[in-house]
Scaffold this motif. Sequence first.
Motif, PDB file in Angstrom:
ATOM      1  N   GLN A  69       0.824  -1.208   0.000  1.00  0.00           N
ATOM      2  CA  GLN A  69       0.000   0.000   0.000  1.00  0.00           C
ATOM      3  C   GLN A  69       0.859   1.260   0.000  1.00  0.00           C
ATOM      4  O   GLN A  69       0.517   2.251  -0.650  1.00  0.00           O
ATOM      5  N   ARG A  70       1.981   1.218   0.704  1.00  0.00           N
ATOM      6  CA  ARG A  70       2.859   2.386   0.747  1.00  0.00           C
ATOM      7  C   ARG A  70       3.465   2.672  -0.624  1.00  0.00           C
ATOM      8  O   ARG A  70       3.529   3.822  -1.064  1.00  0.00           O
ATOM      9  N   HIS A  71       3.890   1.632  -1.318  1.00  0.00           N
ATOM     10  CA  HIS A  71       4.466   1.814  -2.655  1.00  0.00           C
ATOM     11  C   HIS A  71       3.404   2.251  -3.664  1.00  0.00           C
ATOM     12  O   HIS A  71       3.679   3.067  -4.549  1.00  0.00           O
ATOM     13  N   ARG A  72       2.201   1.711  -3.544  1.00  0.00           N
ATOM     14  CA  ARG A  72       1.115   2.159  -4.430  1.00  0.00           C
ATOM     15  C   ARG A  72       0.811   3.636  -4.225  1.00  0.00           C
ATOM     16  O   ARG A  72       0.609   4.380  -5.195  1.00  0.00           O
ATOM     17  N   PHE A  73       0.789   4.061  -2.986  1.00  0.00           N
ATOM     18  CA  PHE A  73       0.504   5.475  -2.703  1.00  0.00           C
ATOM     19  C   PHE A  73       1.573   6.369  -3.321  1.00  0.00           C
ATOM     20  O   PHE A  73       1.267   7.414  -3.905  1.00  0.00           O
ATOM     21  N   GLY A  74       2.832   5.975  -3.191  1.00  0.00           N
ATOM     22  CA  GLY A  74       3.903   6.756  -3.796  1.00  0.00           C
ATOM     23  C   GLY A  74       3.792   6.818  -5.307  1.00  0.00           C
ATOM     24  O   GLY A  74       3.992   7.872  -5.919  1.00  0.00           O
ATOM     25  N   LEU A  75       3.451   5.672  -5.920  1.00  0.00           N
ATOM     26  CA  LEU A  75       3.305   5.636  -7.377  1.00  0.00           C
ATOM     27  C   LEU A  75       2.147   6.520  -7.837  1.00  0.00           C
ATOM     28  O   LEU A  75       2.299   7.317  -8.772  1.00  0.00           O
ATOM     29  N   PHE A  76       0.990   6.393  -7.194  1.00  0.00           N
ATOM     30  CA  PHE A  76      -0.168   7.177  -7.603  1.00  0.00           C
ATOM     31  C   PHE A  76       0.071   8.668  -7.394  1.00  0.00           C
ATOM     32  O   PHE A  76      -0.402   9.495  -8.180  1.00  0.00           O
ATOM     33  N   SER A  77       0.804   9.030  -6.353  1.00  0.00           N
ATOM     34  CA  SER A  77       1.123  10.443  -6.136  1.00  0.00           C
ATOM     35  C   SER A  77       1.987  10.977  -7.277  1.00  0.00           C
ATOM     36  O   SER A  77       1.763  12.087  -7.777  1.00  0.00           O
ATOM     37  N   ALA A  78       2.977  10.187  -7.691  1.00  0.00           N
ATOM     38  CA  ALA A  78       3.821  10.601  -8.809  1.00  0.00           C
ATOM     39  C   ALA A  78       3.026  10.685 -10.107  1.00  0.00           C
ATOM     40  O   ALA A  78       3.230  11.600 -10.922  1.00  0.00           O
ATOM     41  N   LEU A  79       2.092   9.747 -10.312  1.00  0.00           N
ATOM     42  CA  LEU A  79       1.282   9.768 -11.526  1.00  0.00           C
ATOM     43  C   LEU A  79       0.357  10.974 -11.569  1.00  0.00           C
ATOM     44  O   LEU A  79       0.090  11.525 -12.645  1.00  0.00           O
ATOM     45  N   ILE A  80      -0.133  11.405 -10.419  1.00  0.00           N
ATOM     46  CA  ILE A  80      -0.987  12.603 -10.388  1.00  0.00           C
ATOM     47  C   ILE A  80      -0.183  13.830 -10.836  1.00  0.00           C
ATOM     48  O   ILE A  80      -0.650  14.652 -11.622  1.00  0.00           O
ATOM     49  N   GLY A  81       1.039  13.944 -10.345  1.00  0.00           N
ATOM     50  CA  GLY A  81       1.889  15.042 -10.791  1.00  0.00           C
ATOM     51  C   GLY A  81       2.196  14.968 -12.275  1.00  0.00           C
ATOM     52  O   GLY A  81       2.218  15.996 -12.976  1.00  0.00           O
ATOM     53  N   ASP A  82       2.429  13.752 -12.768  1.00  0.00           N
ATOM     54  CA  ASP A  82       2.684  13.569 -14.194  1.00  0.00           C
ATOM     55  C   ASP A  82       1.453  13.917 -15.021  1.00  0.00           C
ATOM     56  O   ASP A  82       1.554  14.478 -16.119  1.00  0.00           O
ATOM     57  N   LEU A  83       0.281  13.582 -14.497  1.00  0.00           N
ATOM     58  CA  LEU A  83      -0.956  13.898 -15.198  1.00  0.00           C
ATOM     59  C   LEU A  83      -1.124  15.406 -15.367  1.00  0.00           C
ATOM     60  O   LEU A  83      -1.594  15.872 -16.412  1.00  0.00           O
ATOM     61  N   MET A  84      -0.732  16.173 -14.367  1.00  0.00           N
ATOM     62  CA  MET A  84      -0.825  17.630 -14.467  1.00  0.00           C
ATOM     63  C   MET A  84       0.041  18.154 -15.613  1.00  0.00           C
ATOM     64  O   MET A  84      -0.312  19.119 -16.296  1.00  0.00           O
ATOM     65  N   PHE A  85       1.183  17.508 -15.837  1.00  0.00           N
ATOM     66  CA  PHE A  85       2.053  17.908 -16.939  1.00  0.00           C
ATOM     67  C   PHE A  85       1.354  17.700 -18.280  1.00  0.00           C
ATOM     68  O   PHE A  85       1.375  18.576 -19.155  1.00  0.00           O
TER      69      PHE A  85
END
Length: 267
Positions: A69-85
């Motif tokens: 769950q911790r690694h998934r949260f980190g991945l999804f957080s990074a993907l949200i930032g990438d989505l903004m790009f």
Amino acid sequence: MLVTTTKPVEIEHDPRDPADRGPGKTGGGDAGEGGRRPPEIPKYTGGGGDGDDWSKRPAGHRGPRESLQRHRFGLFSALIGDLMFFVAIVGAFLVRRSSFHIDAYNSVVTDWRAIQVPSILWLNTIVLALSSVTVEMARRGMFVERGVMEEWLGIGRPVTRRVMPWLLATLVLGSGFVAGQVVAWRQLAAQHIFYATSPAMHFFYLITGVHALHLAVGLAALIVAVVGMRFIPKFGARQVLVDCTAWYWHAMGVLWIFLFVLLEYCQ
């Protein structure tokens, strides 16, 4: 002398009084007779006080699910930032497409010219969708209960044998998608359609190029996952690696479908 005899007074005992309970008594029978539930027998699980309840352990020591769950949260957080790009790129695309100016004759003038998207992008989209299916099969295979138990106990590696073909298939399909994108760029170059040809071409190369770079990161993660399935000793670490790689790949697949529709229908 007149002797008076009295009958002993009967003392009523409260069945709820613990002092009146003898060995083996529950103070009122079962729940139907005395209106009370029998005492609960404690359950012993041999877990050192908290049983098998991992949630009662301190943070960082709650088992493999916490790490996942911790690694998934980190991945999804990074993907949200990438989505903004990508949202910024799409916003610039829409604004530039609608831009115009008024000439000396009060006529609306725009330099935006729609381009014909190479037909191979349709094939590339199908290939990427298939790769999303194969990587999902690999991800689900990492959590099949029977195989997981055997891997945890060191009996064998049934999960590795089941998952590896799906990972390799995803790697082949993903490489095919990137190769198809290169073919599309070469087709445009053969028609003398380059980056500086028109504003529409600017965005075509920008969108497809940036997405291809992101997919190359996914291919690198797939290669690491394939190697890790062979050489990483801890099964929990292999689960995290395959799971996060699969979710990243899904995100890139969904993102490409959106970008492809934008290029094909929104020019």
